[in-house]
Write a protein that holds these residues in place. Structure first.
Motif, PDB file in Angstrom:
ATOM      1  N   ALA A 288       0.778  -1.168  -0.011  1.00 60.08           N
ATOM      2  CA  ALA A 288       0.095   0.111   0.024  1.00 60.08           C
ATOM      3  C   ALA A 288       0.895   1.225   0.021  1.00 60.08           C
ATOM      4  N   ILE A 289       2.057   1.247   0.519  1.00 60.28           N
ATOM      5  CA  ILE A 289       2.989   2.388   0.678  1.00 60.28           C
ATOM      6  C   ILE A 289       3.435   2.629  -0.644  1.00 60.28           C
ATOM      7  N   TRP A 290       3.966   1.599  -1.359  1.00 56.38           N
ATOM      8  CA  TRP A 290       4.458   1.661  -2.432  1.00 56.38           C
ATOM      9  C   TRP A 290       3.323   2.183  -3.570  1.00 56.38           C
ATOM     10  N   GLU A 291       2.171   1.703  -3.520  1.00 61.12           N
ATOM     11  CA  GLU A 291       1.086   2.033  -4.298  1.00 61.12           C
ATOM     12  C   GLU A 291       0.567   3.651  -4.281  1.00 61.12           C
ATOM     13  N   GLU A 292       0.755   4.208  -2.837  1.00 58.58           N
ATOM     14  CA  GLU A 292       0.400   5.321  -2.716  1.00 58.58           C
ATOM     15  C   GLU A 292       1.583   6.513  -2.904  1.00 58.58           C
ATOM     16  N   SER A 293       2.803   6.092  -3.200  1.00 52.15           N
ATOM     17  CA  SER A 293       4.243   6.784  -3.284  1.00 52.15           C
ATOM     18  C   SER A 293       4.076   7.796  -4.360  1.00 52.15           C
ATOM     19  N   GLY A 294       3.376   7.441  -5.478  1.00 53.72           N
ATOM     20  CA  GLY A 294       3.713   8.073  -6.962  1.00 53.72           C
ATOM     21  C   GLY A 294       4.935   7.934  -7.705  1.00 53.72           C
ATOM     22  N   LEU A 295       5.715   7.026  -7.207  1.00 55.39           N
ATOM     23  CA  LEU A 295       6.941   6.612  -7.659  1.00 55.39           C
ATOM     24  C   LEU A 295       6.713   5.463  -8.859  1.00 55.39           C
ATOM     25  N   ASP A 296       7.612   5.258  -9.611  1.00 52.93           N
ATOM     26  CA  ASP A 296       7.661   4.283 -10.486  1.00 52.93           C
ATOM     27  C   ASP A 296       8.305   3.123 -10.114  1.00 52.93           C
ATOM     28  N   TRP A 297       7.795   2.051  -9.735  1.00 51.81           N
ATOM     29  CA  TRP A 297       8.387   0.676  -9.074  1.00 51.81           C
ATOM     30  C   TRP A 297       7.825  -0.430  -9.632  1.00 51.81           C
ATOM     31  N   THR A 298       8.581  -1.514  -9.186  1.00 49.11           N
ATOM     32  CA  THR A 298       8.332  -2.834  -9.592  1.00 49.11           C
ATOM     33  C   THR A 298       8.893  -3.531  -8.433  1.00 49.11           C
ATOM     34  N   LEU A 299       8.040  -4.620  -7.803  1.00 52.86           N
ATOM     35  CA  LEU A 299       8.675  -5.230  -6.749  1.00 52.86           C
ATOM     36  C   LEU A 299       8.436  -6.575  -7.188  1.00 52.86           C
ATOM     37  N   VAL A 300       9.752  -7.312  -7.530  1.00 49.02           N
ATOM     38  CA  VAL A 300       9.920  -8.768  -7.921  1.00 49.02           C
ATOM     39  C   VAL A 300      10.026  -9.756  -6.863  1.00 49.02           C
ATOM     40  N   ARG A 301       9.206 -10.624  -6.881  1.00 52.36           N
ATOM     41  CA  ARG A 301       8.891 -11.406  -5.938  1.00 52.36           C
ATOM     42  C   ARG A 301       9.457 -12.933  -6.214  1.00 52.36           C
ATOM     43  N   PRO A 302      10.690 -13.063  -6.066  1.00 50.27           N
ATOM     44  CA  PRO A 302      11.230 -14.644  -6.509  1.00 50.27           C
ATOM     45  C   PRO A 302      10.890 -15.672  -5.249  1.00 50.27           C
ATOM     46  N   PRO A 303      10.980 -16.784  -5.692  1.00 54.72           N
ATOM     47  CA  PRO A 303      10.877 -17.824  -4.545  1.00 54.72           C
ATOM     48  C   PRO A 303      12.403 -18.254  -4.169  1.00 54.72           C
ATOM     49  N   ARG A 304      12.536 -19.465  -3.952  1.00 53.85           N
ATOM     50  CA  ARG A 304      13.927 -19.721  -3.157  1.00 53.85           C
ATOM     51  C   ARG A 304      14.866 -19.763  -4.464  1.00 53.85           C
ATOM     52  N   LEU A 305      16.105 -19.007  -4.061  1.00 53.29           N
ATOM     53  CA  LEU A 305      17.119 -18.882  -4.719  1.00 53.29           C
ATOM     54  C   LEU A 305      18.089 -20.196  -5.152  1.00 53.29           C
ATOM     55  N   ILE A 306      18.576 -20.429  -5.941  1.00 52.63           N
ATOM     56  CA  ILE A 306      19.446 -21.421  -6.075  1.00 52.63           C
ATOM     57  C   ILE A 306      20.515 -21.234  -7.016  1.00 52.63           C
ATOM     58  N   ASP A 307      21.621 -22.007  -6.900  1.00 57.30           N
ATOM     59  CA  ASP A 307      22.581 -21.790  -7.900  1.00 57.30           C
ATOM     60  C   ASP A 307      22.406 -22.490  -9.302  1.00 57.30           C
ATOM     61  N   GLY A 308      22.809 -22.307 -10.549  1.00 56.67           N
ATOM     62  CA  GLY A 308      22.511 -22.883 -11.767  1.00 56.67           C
ATOM     63  C   GLY A 308      22.769 -22.037 -12.823  1.00 56.67           C
ATOM     64  N   PRO A 309      22.584 -22.513 -14.089  1.00 55.70           N
ATOM     65  CA  PRO A 309      22.806 -21.656 -15.307  1.00 55.70           C
ATOM     66  C   PRO A 309      21.389 -21.145 -15.758  1.00 55.70           C
ATOM     67  N   ARG A 310      21.501 -20.041 -16.594  1.00 60.37           N
ATOM     68  CA  ARG A 310      20.318 -19.251 -16.872  1.00 60.37           C
ATOM     69  C   ARG A 310      19.484 -20.503 -17.581  1.00 60.37           C
ATOM     70  N   SER A 311      18.352 -20.370 -17.585  1.00 57.79           N
ATOM     71  CA  SER A 311      17.445 -21.433 -18.337  1.00 57.79           C
ATOM     72  C   SER A 311      17.319 -21.031 -19.893  1.00 57.79           C
ATOM     73  N   ASP A 312      17.200 -22.188 -20.651  1.00 59.77           N
ATOM     74  CA  ASP A 312      16.939 -21.988 -21.887  1.00 59.77           C
ATOM     75  C   ASP A 312      15.417 -21.804 -22.332  1.00 59.77           C
ATOM     76  N   LYS A 313      14.755 -21.965 -21.267  1.00 62.05           N
ATOM     77  CA  LYS A 313      13.197 -21.819 -21.343  1.00 62.05           C
ATOM     78  C   LYS A 313      12.688 -20.460 -20.995  1.00 62.05           C
ATOM     79  N   PRO A 314      11.350 -19.871 -21.458  1.00 56.96           N
ATOM     80  CA  PRO A 314      11.029 -18.491 -20.899  1.00 56.96           C
ATOM     81  C   PRO A 314      10.607 -18.715 -19.361  1.00 56.96           C
ATOM     82  N   LEU A 315      10.992 -17.732 -18.438  1.00 57.45           N
ATOM     83  CA  LEU A 315      10.765 -17.717 -17.120  1.00 57.45           C
ATOM     84  C   LEU A 315       9.333 -17.551 -16.960  1.00 57.45           C
ATOM     85  N   GLU A 316       8.866 -18.415 -15.885  1.00 54.16           N
ATOM     86  CA  GLU A 316       7.395 -18.017 -15.435  1.00 54.16           C
ATOM     87  C   GLU A 316       7.346 -16.863 -14.834  1.00 54.16           C
TER      88      GLU A 316
END
Length: 92
Positions: free
Chosen positions: A22-50
């Motif tokens: 709610a604070i971000w929405e009311e801020s008037g700023l341009d923003w994106t909050l990226v919500r990743p799940p558990r981070l793991i090591d590994g190469p970049r996927s050759d398939k499109p990300l979900e």
């Protein structure tokens, strides 16, 4: 199911999320909050990300390489202005 577990067992960490959003929405700023799940090591996927701004992904992890690529895409193309997308490495 994972979202339910996090909300049920997350305690104070999770209960403040709606207020934070709610604070971000009311801020008037341009923003994106990226919500990743558990981070793991590994190469970049050759398939499109979900990714979706309204629903959790089916996958429960993302490689650090995939998260980095997604963050660059968000900065360069701004596909989720004033939104909080979930992002994950696709299941193999």
């Amino acid at each position: 199911m994972i979202s339910w577990l996090i909300q049920t067992l997350g305690g104070d960490v999770v209960k403040d999320k709606p207020a934070e959003y709610a604070i971000w929405e009311e801020s008037g700023l341009d923003w994106t909050l990226v919500r990743p799940p558990r981070l793991i090591d590994g190469p970049r996927s050759d398939k499109p990300l979900e990714h979706d701004a309204h629903r959790s992904t089916r996958s429960a992890s993302i490689t650090r390489a995939d998260l980095g690529a997604f963050l660059l895409d968000v900065v360069e193309r701004d596909p989720y202005p004033r939104a909080a997308p979930f992002v994950a490495t696709p299941r193999r």
